[in-house]
Design a protein around this motif. Structure first.
Motif, PDB file in Angstrom:
ATOM      1  N   HIS A  59      -3.805  -5.456   5.706  1.00 39.72           N
ATOM      2  CA  HIS A  59      -2.356  -5.641   5.629  1.00 39.72           C
ATOM      3  C   HIS A  59      -1.687  -4.313   5.988  1.00 39.72           C
ATOM      4  CE1 HIS A  59       1.641  -5.621   3.708  1.00 39.72           C
ATOM      5  NE2 HIS A  59       1.626  -6.938   3.884  1.00 39.72           N
ATOM      6  N   TYR A  60      -0.647  -4.412   6.818  1.00 43.55           N
ATOM      7  CA  TYR A  60       0.085  -3.209   7.235  1.00 43.55           C
ATOM      8  C   TYR A  60       1.487  -3.243   6.656  1.00 43.55           C
ATOM      9  CZ  TYR A  60       2.501   0.157  10.247  1.00 43.55           C
ATOM     10  OH  TYR A  60       3.241   1.212  10.712  1.00 43.55           O
ATOM     11  N   ALA A  61       1.891  -2.121   6.088  1.00 45.43           N
ATOM     12  CA  ALA A  61       3.252  -1.990   5.564  1.00 45.43           C
ATOM     13  C   ALA A  61       3.867  -0.706   6.111  1.00 45.43           C
ATOM     14  CB  ALA A  61       3.250  -1.957   4.036  1.00 45.43           C
ATOM     15  N   LYS A  62       5.161  -0.759   6.417  1.00 46.75           N
ATOM     16  CA  LYS A  62       5.823   0.418   6.982  1.00 46.75           C
ATOM     17  C   LYS A  62       6.015   1.530   5.965  1.00 46.75           C
ATOM     18  CE  LYS A  62       8.291  -1.998  10.691  1.00 46.75           C
ATOM     19  NZ  LYS A  62       9.602  -2.305  11.290  1.00 46.75           N
ATOM     20  N   ASN A  63       5.990   1.164   4.696  1.00 45.54           N
ATOM     21  CA  ASN A  63       6.136   2.181   3.651  1.00 45.54           C
ATOM     22  C   ASN A  63       5.584   1.623   2.342  1.00 45.54           C
ATOM     23  OD1 ASN A  63       8.272   0.600   2.411  1.00 45.54           O
ATOM     24  ND2 ASN A  63       9.630   1.380   4.018  1.00 45.54           N
ATOM     25  N   PRO A  64       5.417   2.474   1.353  1.00 42.71           N
ATOM     26  CA  PRO A  64       4.807   2.020   0.092  1.00 42.71           C
ATOM     27  C   PRO A  64       5.571   0.893  -0.592  1.00 42.71           C
ATOM     28  CG  PRO A  64       4.770   4.410   0.231  1.00 42.71           C
ATOM     29  CD  PRO A  64       5.604   3.941   1.381  1.00 42.71           C
ATOM     30  N   ALA A  65       6.900   0.870  -0.443  1.00 43.65           N
ATOM     31  CA  ALA A  65       7.680  -0.173  -1.107  1.00 43.65           C
ATOM     32  C   ALA A  65       7.324  -1.562  -0.587  1.00 43.65           C
ATOM     33  CB  ALA A  65       9.177   0.098  -0.915  1.00 43.65           C
ATOM     34  N   ALA A  66       6.834  -1.630   0.664  1.00 49.01           N
ATOM     35  CA  ALA A  66       6.535  -2.922   1.274  1.00 49.01           C
ATOM     36  C   ALA A  66       5.059  -3.296   1.151  1.00 49.01           C
ATOM     37  CB  ALA A  66       6.942  -2.893   2.748  1.00 49.01           C
ATOM     38  N   ARG A  67       4.287  -2.488   0.490  1.00 47.71           N
ATOM     39  CA  ARG A  67       2.851  -2.765   0.410  1.00 47.71           C
ATOM     40  C   ARG A  67       2.559  -3.784  -0.689  1.00 47.71           C
ATOM     41  NH1 ARG A  67       3.282   0.858  -3.694  1.00 47.71           N
ATOM     42  NH2 ARG A  67       1.491   1.264  -5.045  1.00 47.71           N
ATOM     43  N   PRO A  68       1.443  -4.497  -0.605  1.00 48.98           N
ATOM     44  CA  PRO A  68       1.027  -5.384  -1.704  1.00 48.98           C
ATOM     45  C   PRO A  68       0.345  -4.541  -2.792  1.00 48.98           C
ATOM     46  CG  PRO A  68      -0.507  -5.554   0.111  1.00 48.98           C
ATOM     47  CD  PRO A  68       0.565  -4.631   0.571  1.00 48.98           C
ATOM     48  N   ALA A  69       1.105  -4.089  -3.748  1.00 54.04           N
ATOM     49  CA  ALA A  69       0.657  -3.039  -4.665  1.00 54.04           C
ATOM     50  C   ALA A  69      -0.575  -3.427  -5.480  1.00 54.04           C
ATOM     51  CB  ALA A  69       1.802  -2.640  -5.598  1.00 54.04           C
ATOM     52  N   ILE A  70      -0.767  -4.720  -5.757  1.00 52.17           N
ATOM     53  CA  ILE A  70      -1.895  -5.111  -6.620  1.00 52.17           C
ATOM     54  C   ILE A  70      -2.992  -5.825  -5.820  1.00 52.17           C
ATOM     55  CG2 ILE A  70      -0.449  -5.239  -8.690  1.00 52.17           C
ATOM     56  CD1 ILE A  70      -0.440  -8.322  -8.316  1.00 52.17           C
ATOM     57  N   PHE A  71      -3.064  -5.509  -4.534  1.00 54.20           N
ATOM     58  CA  PHE A  71      -4.023  -6.212  -3.672  1.00 54.20           C
ATOM     59  C   PHE A  71      -5.470  -5.987  -4.111  1.00 54.20           C
ATOM     60  CE2 PHE A  71      -4.543  -2.027  -2.069  1.00 54.20           C
ATOM     61  CZ  PHE A  71      -5.712  -1.983  -1.320  1.00 54.20           C
ATOM     62  N   TYR A  72      -5.718  -4.904  -4.830  1.00 50.15           N
ATOM     63  CA  TYR A  72      -7.088  -4.556  -5.225  1.00 50.15           C
ATOM     64  C   TYR A  72      -7.584  -5.419  -6.386  1.00 50.15           C
ATOM     65  CZ  TYR A  72      -4.445  -2.090  -8.806  1.00 50.15           C
ATOM     66  OH  TYR A  72      -3.576  -1.786  -9.829  1.00 50.15           O
ATOM     67  N   GLU A  73      -6.680  -6.140  -7.065  1.00 50.79           N
ATOM     68  CA  GLU A  73      -7.093  -6.922  -8.214  1.00 50.79           C
ATOM     69  C   GLU A  73      -7.962  -8.094  -7.800  1.00 50.79           C
ATOM     70  OE1 GLU A  73      -3.608  -8.043 -10.364  1.00 50.79           O
ATOM     71  OE2 GLU A  73      -3.231  -6.000 -11.120  1.00 50.79           O
ATOM     72  N   GLN A  74      -8.844  -8.485  -8.691  1.00 50.27           N
ATOM     73  CA  GLN A  74      -9.820  -9.528  -8.374  1.00 50.27           C
ATOM     74  C   GLN A  74      -9.163 -10.848  -8.004  1.00 50.27           C
ATOM     75  OE1 GLN A  74     -12.582  -8.382  -7.522  1.00 50.27           O
ATOM     76  NE2 GLN A  74     -14.093  -8.953  -9.066  1.00 50.27           N
TER      77      GLN A  74
END
Length: 1013
Positions: A59-74
């Motif tokens: 997943h690509y996000a232009k900045n941290p605010a647009a990232r999937p912050a909890i993507f690492y969760e199971q």
């Protein structure tokens, strides 16, 4: 050796100089290790290593605010995400924009920040996910992961648990995964940020990318494991006795009954010596003493194979570590850098890791091509500009023989140099203690990984980061940790109070005259050019001024050309055709545009013509040739010339008439003369004779086949006979407008209104599409633009397209018809050009061009005549200096020879179209169509300079890319007596040297003939 601690990851780390590694394993050597001796001898894939390269969810996000912050969760579902290749740059996988900048920071003019701030609203984030199952043979063992290169900062999770964090794009980061493993599938999540505090330290002259761009792999270790290996191969003061110590640090304390043995084998696999290790707790040493070891050098890269065998308490072999070993001693003797007691001269290049399609993701095939190309062109040294390379590169340098300056990942150019001026008011790292640890970490990571490679002679503290106590501390660390190597840093040139940071005087782009001044004033340190000969597109003129210093000044020890490979990326134009793109072509702003194309080879790994000059000027064997003898000067330090065959070839007008081999063997550092005898019968005919002496490989090597030429020398002389008088009858018709000259099967026409030769017909075929006119302009090179030639000499561009024919004179008799055109120019009253056409009864047309100049005008780029013929005439045969293009200041590596090409292939595909394809020393040039008819241009009084191109200089001048050039309709022939050189000292203000310029006040003239082919 890791120390996992439970921490909560934070985005604050991205702008915190004190946080650059969380739970990252300590830096250590890059050695391999195997379960059996057989595996170690093969040195193949490690069974204890499992690659994770391949397709990951992304997943690509232009900045941290647009990232999937909890993507690492199971429980987070990534199944709908795109895929990305690992390793690869995010920007070359369809996400974001590649950006090329040189000295300035990539956010200059966009974000008003100062270090260590990070522009979070413009900080692309790549979220990576992959699943893996632990291989059966690695189960129930500790499991680690290694990221060989990630740009520029990244966080790691396994199965929802935070594992660690790291910065430094170009050295490995390893983490312990053992505590977070689960049966079956394991979810690995990696979050990569393009901007971090590390970005302030990575302001290199390159494309700005991000992502996982080097290998990622899982690895495990046996019950007793060598975590770090330091191999110290030393020589005594006589260089005849070697001592080898293999110092090991283990992952855990050694059992009391463990056993360590070592065996050393020569390059043929024969056992040289065995030894048993001494150990205590977590360290061990296996010592060897070797009498008269074979020594390692670039000339003879002799490597021994060391095998360390580790046994457990039960006497079972649990680990075998293979390590290549080179015995060599690098030191300073009487202020001169010496290898194995001999003064070394670096005939070097700077090398970026680069591939036109994959950026800094380079394959082993790329590396092999690079190293073989370097060896084939007499390059003996490489500087890893400006970061540690992949481990495999150093292994290849060990094996093939290249001297290496290993440079740590540090450049802060934009913090202290603005618009070319030194302005260090907010320079980092400087003397700022908050930057000490993060910078030192990069030094430690490089040294600990690379310390066992004999090819590395010098540690470099980084590049273009000004100076200060932080860098001095790095230099002192290198010296304390590894006294077997010297330390390099160029930046002290700008701040002499920190001179102790470098063991040598290192400068960039110093002029030869300035180097001589340094060397003749009792210097304290030897001199190298860590960068010189800025090889930007059509460049490298005047390189001989530097190589001539090698034998004149012992403390001059060579340099490293900037640089090896163009950094241009494959892109498609609007019609879907691929081209090599440079800065700005991706709408990247800010950018430094064309400045990324300054390599000796093109980005697609095709040789540029500049390599012809490099190979000659860097050759270690010099051949001085006359018609009586060949003198062989062997400037190698360690090897004689017995590996080569000396062949000399006699040619008349470029065609071989005799060839012979000479038995020779010249010891290193010596010279010998060998007599040659030319059969006199071969000299009876008139012609231009050449003797070419060639030193060729007698047998194939790892880098070239038998017969490959490593050095050449040439002797040229001419035997002339009186030219036969032309026979035939000329018929002259002087009309009101035109002057016609007619003979058997040819006709020539001159126009008083056009002011030129307008028609030349042989056998009824017209050779003139556009008449010849004087020209003073060549298409600008990037070096020309660098010193603003268009501004300073633009009057000659105007003069090339705006002239006035003020007189047409005819003189005719039965043997010769002369038509003289006189031109004047608005730039100065005194500037005139006369072109005299002399037509002879056999159809030859002699052309003489004379320039009468004036003072107070800028130098001429060229003085030439240029004409157009049909593009149907496209086949070229030359008897000229070649075979590659060459110029007044770049012709030492060219030789007088006969060769063929075409008008289309004659030019050089520089990233930006510019002057190219010219040859000096032209005796004759034939231009023909597919049926073999056409014309031949032949030098008369002296060799001429010629170019054949599908385009005029003005058409090339207007194009920024090859696809902007017009469709091909013509062949443009340009003939000159002399053209200005191309220069090469630098590309931002250094002019061509005076002896290779054309002064406006000096008269210029040249003569050639045109005849049917």
């Amino acid at each position: 050796m890791t120390n996992n601690t439970k921490v909560t990851p934070s985005l604050d780390w991205l702008s915190d100089t004190s946080v650059f590694a969380v739970n990252r394993a300590a830096a250590h050597s890059d050695h391999l290790y195997y379960e059996t001796m057989e595996q170690a001898e093969l040195r193949g894939e490690m069974p204890w290593r499992h690659s994770l390269n391949g397709q990951w969810k992304f997943h690509y996000a232009k900045n941290p605010a647009a990232r999937p912050a909890i993507f690492y969760e199971q429980g987070f579902d990534c199944s709908s995400w795109d895929s990305i290749t690992v390793p690869a740059h995010i920007q070359l996988e369809g996400h974001g924009t590649p950006q090329y900048v040189n000295t300035m920071y990539p956010w200059d003019g966009v974000h008003d920040i100062r270090p260590p701030e990070v522009p979070m609203e413009d900080n692309p984030v790549g979220s990576y996910v992959t699943q893996f199952t632990v291989p059966k043979h690695m189960e129930d063992m500790p499991l680690f992961i290694s990221f060989q290169g990630v740009e520029s900062a990244f966080y790691v999770w396994l199965n929802g648990h935070f594992v660690g964090y790291s910065e430094d794009s170009f050295t490995p980061a390893a983490f312990d995964l053992t505590d977070y493993l689960q049966p079956g599938d394991n979810k690995l999540a990696v979050e990569v940020y393009q901007r971090s505090t590390g970005s302030w330290l990575e302001d290199q002259d390159f494309w700005r990318f991000s992502g996982i761009f080097r290998d990622v792999y899982l690895y495990t270790t046996p019950e007793i494991h060598v975590f770090d290996l330091a191999v110290q191969a030393r020589l005594d003061d006589t260089y005849s006795k070697g001592s080898l110590k293999a110092a090991m640090q283990f992952q855990e304390a050694l059992p009391a009954a463990a056993k360590i043995t070592g065996s050393l084998h020569d390059k043929n696999g024969r056992l040289v010596q065995e030894a048993e290790g001494l150990f205590s707790e977590q360290t061990a040493v296996v010592p060897f003493d070797i009498d008269k070891p074979n020594l390692w050098s670039a000339e003879d890269p002799y490597l021994y194979s060391l095998y360390l065998q580790i046994y457990n308490e039960e006497g079972q072999l649990v680990e075998v570590v293979p390590q290549q070993v080179g015995f060599r001693r690098f030191e300073m003797i009487d202020k001169v850098m010496c290898l194995n007691g001999e003064r070394v001269v670096f005939k070097g290049v700077n090398r970026h890791e680069f591939n036109a399609r994959t950026g800094r993701v380079v394959s082993e095939a790329d590396m092999l091509w690079d190293i073989k190309t370097m060896k084939q062109h007499n390059i003996n040294a490489v500087r890893t500009s400006h970061y540690p390379n992949q481990t495999r590169w150093y292994e290849l340098c060990d094996m093939y023989g290249l001297y290496v300056i290993d440079e740590m990942n540090l450049e802060t150019h934009g913090s202290w140099q603005k618009l070319g001026e030194v302005e260090p008011s907010w320079n980092i790292p400087g003397n700022l203690p908050e930057w000490q640890d993060i910078v030192m970490d990069r030094a430690i990571s490089m040294l600990e990984r690379d310390k066992n490679h004999p090819s590395i002679l010098i540690w470099s503290c980084g590049n273009e980061s000004y100076a200060g106590e932080v860098i001095v501390q790095v230099a002192n660390y290198f010296r304390q940790k590894d006294p077997s190597r010297l330390v390099h840093y160029e930046g002290v040139f700008h701040a002499r109070e920190y001179d102790e940071a470098s063991d040598m005087e290192s400068r960039m782009y110093a002029k030869a005259a300035n180097i001589i001044t340094y060397l003749e004033n009792d210097p304290e340190k030897p001199f190298i050019l860590c960068e010189y000969m800025h090889a930007m597109n059509n460049s490298l003129g005047g390189m001989d001024k530097y190589t001539e210093l090698e034998n004149k000044y012992p403390m001059y020890q060579g340099g490293f050309i900037w640089d090896y490979i163009d950094q241009a990326l494959v892109k498609k134009d609007r019609f879907g055709k691929e081209f090599l793109a440079y800065g700005g072509d991706f709408h990247d702003r800010p950018t430094d545009y064309i400045f990324c194309t300054d390599g000796l080879v093109f980005a697609d790994r095709k040789l540029s013509p500049k390599m012809q000059e490099v190979k000659y000027l860097y050759q270690n064997i010099k051949l001085d040739v006359t018609d009586k003898e060949i003198k062989v000067r062997n400037e190698n330090l360690f090897v004689d010339t017995s590996a080569y065959q000396l062949v000399w070839t006699l040619r008349r007008d470029g065609i071989v008439v005799y060839e012979e081999s000479v038995q020779q063997q010249v010891p290193a550092g010596e010279e010998a003369a060998y007599s040659i005898t030319i059969p006199q019968s071969l000299l009876a005919e008139a012609g231009v004779f050449t003797i070419d002496a060639s030193m060729q490989l007698a047998a194939s090597t790892a880098w070239a086949e038998a017969g490959f030429e490593v050095a050449f020398g040439q002797y040229v002389w001419e035997k002339q006979l009186a030219a036969p008088k032309a026979s035939g009858i000329l018929r002259v018709v002087e009309g009101d407008v035109n002057i016609g000259v007619h003979g058997r099967d040819f006709a020539v026409q001159f126009s008083k209104t056009a002011g030129s030769l307008t028609s030349l017909r042989y056998d009824g075929k017209e050779m003139i599409e556009i008449p010849p006119y004087p020209t003073f302009w060549r298409a600008s090179t990037d070096n020309d633009n660098g010193y603003q030639q268009s501004y300073t000499a633009g009057v000659w561009l105007a003069a090339s397209i705006a002239r006035k024919c003020t007189d047409v004179a005819l003189h005719a008799d039965e043997k010769q018809v002369d038509v003289t055109f006189t031109y004047t120019f608005a730039i100065a009253e005194k500037v005139t050009v006369q072109t005299i056409y002399s037509v002879f009864p056999d159809g030859k047309v002699r052309v003489k061009a004379v320039y009468h100049g004036a003072a107070n005008l800028p130098d001429l780029p060229t003085f030439a005549l240029s004409l157009k013929t049909s593009a149907d005439y496209s086949n070229l045969e030359w008897f000229a200096k070649g075979p590659e293009e060459n110029y007044e200041d770049r012709s030492r590596g060219a030789r007088l020879c006969r060769f063929q090409n075409t008008v289309v292939t004659n030019g050089t595909a520089y990233a930006r179209p510019q002057e190219s394809g010219t040859r000096t020393g032209v005796r004759w040039l034939t231009l023909t169509n597919e049926q073999g008819s056409g014309i031949q241009l032949q030098a008369a009084d002296a060799p001429i300079t010629c170019n054949a191109s599908p385009y005029t200089a003005l058409e090339i001048e207007q194009a920024n890319h090859a696809y902007e050039l017009p469709p091909v309709h013509y062949t443009v022939l340009t003939v000159a007596g002399k053209q200005m050189g191309v220069g090469g000292d630098d590309s931002w203000g250094a002019p061509v040297h005076p002896e290779h310029r054309l002064a406006a006040a000096e008269e210029q003239s040249f003569v050639f003939t045109i005849n049917r082919a």
